[in-house]
Each structure stands twice: as C-alpha cells, then as structure tokens.
Design a protein around this motif. Structure first.
Motif, PDB file in Angstrom:
ATOM      1  N   SER A   1       0.850  -1.184   0.000  1.00  0.00           N
ATOM      2  CA  SER A   1       0.000   0.000   0.000  1.00  0.00           C
ATOM      3  C   SER A   1       0.891   1.241   0.000  1.00  0.00           C
ATOM      4  N   LYS A   2       0.356   2.342  -0.521  1.00  0.00           N
ATOM      5  CA  LYS A   2       1.160   3.551  -0.703  1.00  0.00           C
ATOM      6  C   LYS A   2       0.697   4.653   0.234  1.00  0.00           C
ATOM      7  N   TYR A   3       1.680   5.396   0.745  1.00  0.00           N
ATOM      8  CA  TYR A   3       1.436   6.488   1.678  1.00  0.00           C
ATOM      9  C   TYR A   3       2.327   7.668   1.311  1.00  0.00           C
ATOM     10  N   VAL A   4       1.924   8.841   1.739  1.00  0.00           N
ATOM     11  CA  VAL A   4       2.781  10.012   1.717  1.00  0.00           C
ATOM     12  C   VAL A   4       3.104  10.328   3.170  1.00  0.00           C
ATOM     13  N   CYS A   5       4.382  10.443   3.451  1.00  0.00           N
ATOM     14  CA  CYS A   5       4.857  10.790   4.781  1.00  0.00           C
ATOM     15  C   CYS A   5       5.359  12.228   4.713  1.00  0.00           C
ATOM     16  N   TYR A   6       5.013  13.029   5.689  1.00  0.00           N
ATOM     17  CA  TYR A   6       5.433  14.427   5.686  1.00  0.00           C
ATOM     18  C   TYR A   6       5.870  14.847   7.085  1.00  0.00           C
ATOM     19  N   SER A   7       6.619  15.911   7.122  1.00  0.00           N
ATOM     20  CA  SER A   7       7.001  16.504   8.399  1.00  0.00           C
ATOM     21  C   SER A   7       7.057  18.016   8.242  1.00  0.00           C
ATOM     22  N   HIS A   8       6.755  18.709   9.323  1.00  0.00           N
ATOM     23  CA  HIS A   8       6.852  20.165   9.353  1.00  0.00           C
ATOM     24  C   HIS A   8       6.857  20.639  10.801  1.00  0.00           C
ATOM     25  N   THR A   9       7.140  21.913  10.964  1.00  0.00           N
ATOM     26  CA  THR A   9       7.082  22.502  12.295  1.00  0.00           C
ATOM     27  C   THR A   9       6.043  23.601  12.310  1.00  0.00           C
ATOM     28  N   LYS A  10       5.460  23.808  13.471  1.00  0.00           N
ATOM     29  CA  LYS A  10       4.492  24.881  13.646  1.00  0.00           C
ATOM     30  C   LYS A  10       4.492  25.266  15.113  1.00  0.00           C
ATOM     31  N   ALA A  11       4.752  26.509  15.372  1.00  0.00           N
ATOM     32  CA  ALA A  11       4.743  27.059  16.736  1.00  0.00           C
ATOM     33  C   ALA A  11       5.598  26.235  17.695  1.00  0.00           C
TER      34      ALA A  11
ATOM     35  N   ASN B   1       6.022  18.064  13.675  1.00  0.00           N
ATOM     36  CA  ASN B   1       4.926  17.162  13.355  1.00  0.00           C
ATOM     37  C   ASN B   1       5.367  16.181  12.287  1.00  0.00           C
ATOM     38  N   ILE B   2       5.053  14.907  12.505  1.00  0.00           N
ATOM     39  CA  ILE B   2       5.261  13.867  11.504  1.00  0.00           C
ATOM     40  C   ILE B   2       3.883  13.333  11.157  1.00  0.00           C
ATOM     41  N   GLY B   3       3.577  13.275   9.870  1.00  0.00           N
ATOM     42  CA  GLY B   3       2.266  12.826   9.436  1.00  0.00           C
ATOM     43  C   GLY B   3       2.356  11.782   8.345  1.00  0.00           C
ATOM     44  N   LEU B   4       1.259  11.103   8.164  1.00  0.00           N
ATOM     45  CA  LEU B   4       1.173  10.018   7.204  1.00  0.00           C
ATOM     46  C   LEU B   4      -0.232  10.016   6.636  1.00  0.00           C
ATOM     47  N   THR B   5      -0.375   9.837   5.314  1.00  0.00           N
ATOM     48  CA  THR B   5      -1.695   9.757   4.713  1.00  0.00           C
ATOM     49  C   THR B   5      -1.718   8.711   3.606  1.00  0.00           C
ATOM     50  N   ASN B   6      -2.863   8.087   3.462  1.00  0.00           N
ATOM     51  CA  ASN B   6      -3.076   7.154   2.349  1.00  0.00           C
ATOM     52  C   ASN B   6      -4.099   7.740   1.388  1.00  0.00           C
ATOM     53  N   ALA B   7      -4.350   9.017   1.466  1.00  0.00           N
ATOM     54  CA  ALA B   7      -5.272   9.811   0.667  1.00  0.00           C
ATOM     55  C   ALA B   7      -6.707   9.752   1.180  1.00  0.00           C
ATOM     56  N   SER B   8      -7.055   8.788   1.995  1.00  0.00           N
ATOM     57  CA  SER B   8      -8.390   8.781   2.570  1.00  0.00           C
ATOM     58  C   SER B   8      -8.361   9.022   4.076  1.00  0.00           C
ATOM     59  N   GLU B   9      -7.236   8.742   4.717  1.00  0.00           N
ATOM     60  CA  GLU B   9      -7.071   8.990   6.140  1.00  0.00           C
ATOM     61  C   GLU B   9      -5.741   9.701   6.368  1.00  0.00           C
ATOM     62  N   VAL B  10      -5.682  10.473   7.443  1.00  0.00           N
ATOM     63  CA  VAL B  10      -4.461  11.191   7.810  1.00  0.00           C
ATOM     64  C   VAL B  10      -4.174  10.904   9.280  1.00  0.00           C
ATOM     65  N   TRP B  11      -2.924  10.551   9.564  1.00  0.00           N
ATOM     66  CA  TRP B  11      -2.474  10.336  10.935  1.00  0.00           C
ATOM     67  C   TRP B  11      -1.291  11.255  11.175  1.00  0.00           C
TER      68      TRP B  11
END
Length: 102
Positions: free
Chosen positions: A22-32, A36-46
């Motif tokens: 299965s395929k996911y997009v993993c992302y990271s960013h900072t805010k305040a 944050n580390i995130g993961l999505t399969n296009a229908s759900e986001v964690w």
C-alpha cells in the motif's frame, strides 16, 4: 534545536509499505515550536506532534537528536523500502527500519 530555522521547511516522501505494497505520503513540518510527523493514504491522515523535549526523549534510543535527524531517517527509510506502516483502530504505526515506531 532552532525550530525557527525549520519554519519554512517541510519534507515529503512516498512510502510503499513493505508488508502489503500500500502507498502512503509521509510528511514533516514545524508549527509554533512543535515538530509534526504525518502520514496519509489519501483517505485517512495520521499525525504526531513532538515538542523539543518529547522529540529528544523519543529519539534517544535511535540516536536521533533533532528534527533534522528524523527528517533524514524518514527520507532514508522511505527511499530504501525499509519503512512500514501498521494501521490500527486508533491510529497508524510508522516503523522506520529497525528503529522504534512513531
């Protein structure tokens, strides 16, 4: 760690789960001041937020000392196919190679 230096930086990579392809997009960013580390399969986001302290505590077993270390580890394991994802009822578990899961 200088979170201000990361404010405009975001990192993205694709991940093909080694267990079921299965395929996911993993992302990271900072805010305040939060990494944050995130993961999505296009229908759900964690996602998971880390303060400087929780990031240091979480990464001490893996010698990951900064957000930059995590970004490098995420990109490396996504790129070489050693990352995996386990979707659970209340979230998703991202395993970066043999290191501890997020």
């Amino acid at each position: 760690m200088d979170y201000d230096a990361l404010k405009t930086q975001s990192s993205y990579c694709t991940l093909v789960n080694k267990s079921d392809n299965s395929k996911y997009v993993c992302y990271s960013h900072t805010k305040a001041g939060t990494f944050n580390i995130g993961l999505t399969n296009a229908s759900e986001v964690w996602s998971k937020d880390f303060t400087e302290e929780t990031l240091a505590e979480h990464g001490k077993n893996d010698a990951l000392k900064s957000a930059e270390d995590y970004i490098s580890k995420i990109r490396s394991t996504c790129g070489n196919g050693s990352a995996s994802v386990t979707v659970q009822e209340d979230g998703a578990l991202l395993q970066l190679g043999v290191s501890r899961a997020l």
